[in-house]
Structures are given as C-alpha cells and as structure tokens.
Design a protein around this motif. Sequence first.
Motif, PDB file in Angstrom:
ATOM      1  N   ARG A 224      65.951  25.781  46.464  1.00 27.51           N
ATOM      2  CA  ARG A 224      65.105  24.857  47.222  1.00 27.51           C
ATOM      3  C   ARG A 224      63.878  25.597  47.720  1.00 27.51           C
ATOM      4  O   ARG A 224      63.934  26.760  48.098  1.00 27.51           O
ATOM      5  CB  ARG A 224      65.864  24.210  48.363  1.00 27.51           C
ATOM      6  N   ILE A 225      62.764  24.891  47.681  1.00 32.65           N
ATOM      7  CA  ILE A 225      61.481  25.438  48.113  1.00 32.65           C
ATOM      8  C   ILE A 225      61.034  24.598  49.305  1.00 32.65           C
ATOM      9  O   ILE A 225      60.781  23.398  49.160  1.00 32.65           O
ATOM     10  CB  ILE A 225      60.433  25.341  46.982  1.00 32.65           C
ATOM     11  N   PRO A 226      60.947  25.193  50.509  1.00 35.94           N
ATOM     12  CA  PRO A 226      60.524  24.396  51.670  1.00 35.94           C
ATOM     13  C   PRO A 226      59.039  24.043  51.583  1.00 35.94           C
ATOM     14  O   PRO A 226      58.242  24.780  51.026  1.00 35.94           O
ATOM     15  CB  PRO A 226      60.801  25.332  52.855  1.00 35.94           C
ATOM     16  N   VAL A 227      58.710  22.897  52.134  1.00 39.68           N
ATOM     17  CA  VAL A 227      57.320  22.446  52.206  1.00 39.68           C
ATOM     18  C   VAL A 227      56.930  22.438  53.675  1.00 39.68           C
ATOM     19  O   VAL A 227      57.662  21.919  54.525  1.00 39.68           O
ATOM     20  CB  VAL A 227      57.170  21.031  51.600  1.00 39.68           C
ATOM     21  N   LYS A 228      55.782  23.042  53.990  1.00 41.25           N
ATOM     22  CA  LYS A 228      55.317  23.073  55.389  1.00 41.25           C
ATOM     23  C   LYS A 228      55.177  21.658  55.918  1.00 41.25           C
ATOM     24  O   LYS A 228      54.781  20.751  55.188  1.00 41.25           O
ATOM     25  CB  LYS A 228      53.986  23.810  55.487  1.00 41.25           C
ATOM     26  N   SER A 229      55.475  21.460  57.191  1.00 45.13           N
ATOM     27  CA  SER A 229      55.459  20.118  57.777  1.00 45.13           C
ATOM     28  C   SER A 229      54.090  19.462  57.705  1.00 45.13           C
ATOM     29  O   SER A 229      53.986  18.240  57.648  1.00 45.13           O
ATOM     30  CB  SER A 229      55.945  20.160  59.230  1.00 45.13           C
ATOM     31  N   ASP A 230      53.006  20.261  57.674  1.00 39.54           N
ATOM     32  CA  ASP A 230      51.670  19.667  57.555  1.00 39.54           C
ATOM     33  C   ASP A 230      51.238  19.480  56.103  1.00 39.54           C
ATOM     34  O   ASP A 230      50.139  19.018  55.832  1.00 39.54           O
ATOM     35  CB  ASP A 230      50.643  20.509  58.306  1.00 39.54           C
TER      36      ASP A 230
ATOM     37  N   THR B 171      62.454  17.222  52.511  1.00 38.91           N
ATOM     38  CA  THR B 171      61.672  18.329  53.057  1.00 38.91           C
ATOM     39  C   THR B 171      61.555  19.507  52.102  1.00 38.91           C
ATOM     40  O   THR B 171      60.988  20.529  52.465  1.00 38.91           O
ATOM     41  CB  THR B 171      62.294  18.837  54.370  1.00 38.91           C
ATOM     42  N   HIS B 172      62.102  19.387  50.899  1.00 38.96           N
ATOM     43  CA  HIS B 172      62.102  20.496  49.961  1.00 38.96           C
ATOM     44  C   HIS B 172      61.775  20.025  48.541  1.00 38.96           C
ATOM     45  O   HIS B 172      61.948  18.862  48.211  1.00 38.96           O
ATOM     46  CB  HIS B 172      63.482  21.176  49.911  1.00 38.96           C
TER      47      HIS B 172
ATOM     48  N   SER C 260      56.072  19.525  36.134  1.00 43.14           N
ATOM     49  CA  SER C 260      56.498  18.301  36.823  1.00 43.14           C
ATOM     50  C   SER C 260      55.533  18.000  37.964  1.00 43.14           C
ATOM     51  O   SER C 260      54.869  18.900  38.479  1.00 43.14           O
ATOM     52  CB  SER C 260      57.905  18.462  37.418  1.00 43.14           C
ATOM     53  N   PHE C 261      55.492  16.739  38.373  1.00 41.18           N
ATOM     54  CA  PHE C 261      54.703  16.342  39.539  1.00 41.18           C
ATOM     55  C   PHE C 261      55.691  15.896  40.606  1.00 41.18           C
ATOM     56  O   PHE C 261      56.361  14.863  40.458  1.00 41.18           O
ATOM     57  CB  PHE C 261      53.736  15.207  39.181  1.00 41.18           C
ATOM     58  N   VAL C 262      55.849  16.705  41.655  1.00 42.90           N
ATOM     59  CA  VAL C 262      56.797  16.409  42.733  1.00 42.90           C
ATOM     60  C   VAL C 262      56.149  16.647  44.085  1.00 42.90           C
ATOM     61  O   VAL C 262      55.390  17.589  44.257  1.00 42.90           O
ATOM     62  CB  VAL C 262      58.102  17.249  42.613  1.00 42.90           C
ATOM     63  N   LYS C 263      56.437  15.774  45.037  1.00 44.56           N
ATOM     64  CA  LYS C 263      55.918  15.869  46.403  1.00 44.56           C
ATOM     65  C   LYS C 263      54.403  16.105  46.427  1.00 44.56           C
ATOM     66  O   LYS C 263      53.889  16.884  47.221  1.00 44.56           O
ATOM     67  CB  LYS C 263      56.650  16.952  47.200  1.00 44.56           C
TER      68      LYS C 263
ATOM     69  N   SER D 189      50.502  21.713  53.902  1.00 41.79           N
ATOM     70  CA  SER D 189      49.485  22.656  53.425  1.00 41.79           C
ATOM     71  C   SER D 189      50.024  23.738  52.491  1.00 41.79           C
ATOM     72  O   SER D 189      49.267  24.501  51.927  1.00 41.79           O
ATOM     73  CB  SER D 189      48.800  23.333  54.619  1.00 41.79           C
ATOM     74  N   GLY D 190      51.313  23.811  52.326  1.00 38.48           N
ATOM     75  CA  GLY D 190      51.861  24.837  51.446  1.00 38.48           C
ATOM     76  C   GLY D 190      53.355  24.709  51.273  1.00 38.48           C
ATOM     77  O   GLY D 190      53.976  23.875  51.887  1.00 38.48           O
TER      78      GLY D 190
END
Length: 171
Positions: free
Chosen positions: A162-168, A146-147, A102-105, A170-171
């Motif tokens: 849920r997988i958190p995404v760094k605020s910048d 945010t996830h 899938s392509f997400v965020k 980058s990961g």
Amino acid sequence: TENQVSLLNDTTSTLAAASLPTPILAVAATYLYATTGTGTGTSFTTDLTTWTANTGGSGTVTGIISDGQFVYVSDAGGIRRTTPGTVALGAAWNTHTPSLMSFVKGRIMTASGAAIYNVTSAAAPTALYTHGNTTWTWVGFAEGPTHIFAAGYVGDKSYIYRIPVKSDGSG
C-alpha cells in the motif's frame, strides 16, 4: 428460465487483436480504445462496429489509460498523450517506458522492472519504490479510500503493497 439449459446469445468480433494474449481496453469520453498488436497498436470506436487505427505508435503497447481529458498510450517510445478521438498519437509525452500503467486516485501509476512510479508530468519520473528483488514483477494497481495498492509477485510468492496518499493530495 430457472433450471433450463439454453444457448448464449451470438457474439460478433468487430476488431481483431493480433498476437496478444489479453487485449487492454480503456474508455475515454465516448470512445473505447483497444490494443490491436504491435506497431501503432491501438484503435478506437464509438459504436463497436467501426474502428479507427491510431498512427504514430512504436512497438508493443503496454498500457492505455484515460484521465478523462487525455488518452495515454505506453509503448517502446514512451508514454504518448492525445485527445480522445484523435488518430495520431504523436511523439512521446514522457520518455518513461513502463511495462504496466494505470490511472488510480487521480494519478498515473506505472511500473518498470522492480520499480513503481507516479508520473505527474512530461519529466522523467523518479521511482517511488523499488522492490529489493530485481526479478519482482508488478501486475496491477488499485485504489482504496486513503491508499493506492500495488500488487506483484516473484516465483510463487505474491504480495500487495500500500502506498499512502497525503491528506491534501499533494503526494
């Protein structure tokens, strides 16, 4: 008309999806991509009447996605990357062979077995997470504010992680 029974409009099949329970569709630029079976396994169209088969696939297609610039097709040969409207899928861009993609965020998220991955380049990805139950099956990814959410099941139990995404980003 309210409270009136009527027939639905006629439909026309313009592409046969051989031996697939559910075709996978993806939009890339002005093209619609669809799975068509094994072998090359994908075709694309711009008008829903004329379909062009892709060449260069290997085995059953397990996913088609687009990031807006490229089309990614996953099959037994790995993940192939091509420009929308190009007939030849070419060699594997990444040798990872996911069962789900899938392509997400802004990320290519994949699953293979009990593991999930974030594919960022042609290099083999490292698992972000591997479920403790080896018979776990991942079935989908979705994005939130945010996830990234990953859904899966084993037996009669289903869960969403849920997988958190760094605020910048980058990961």
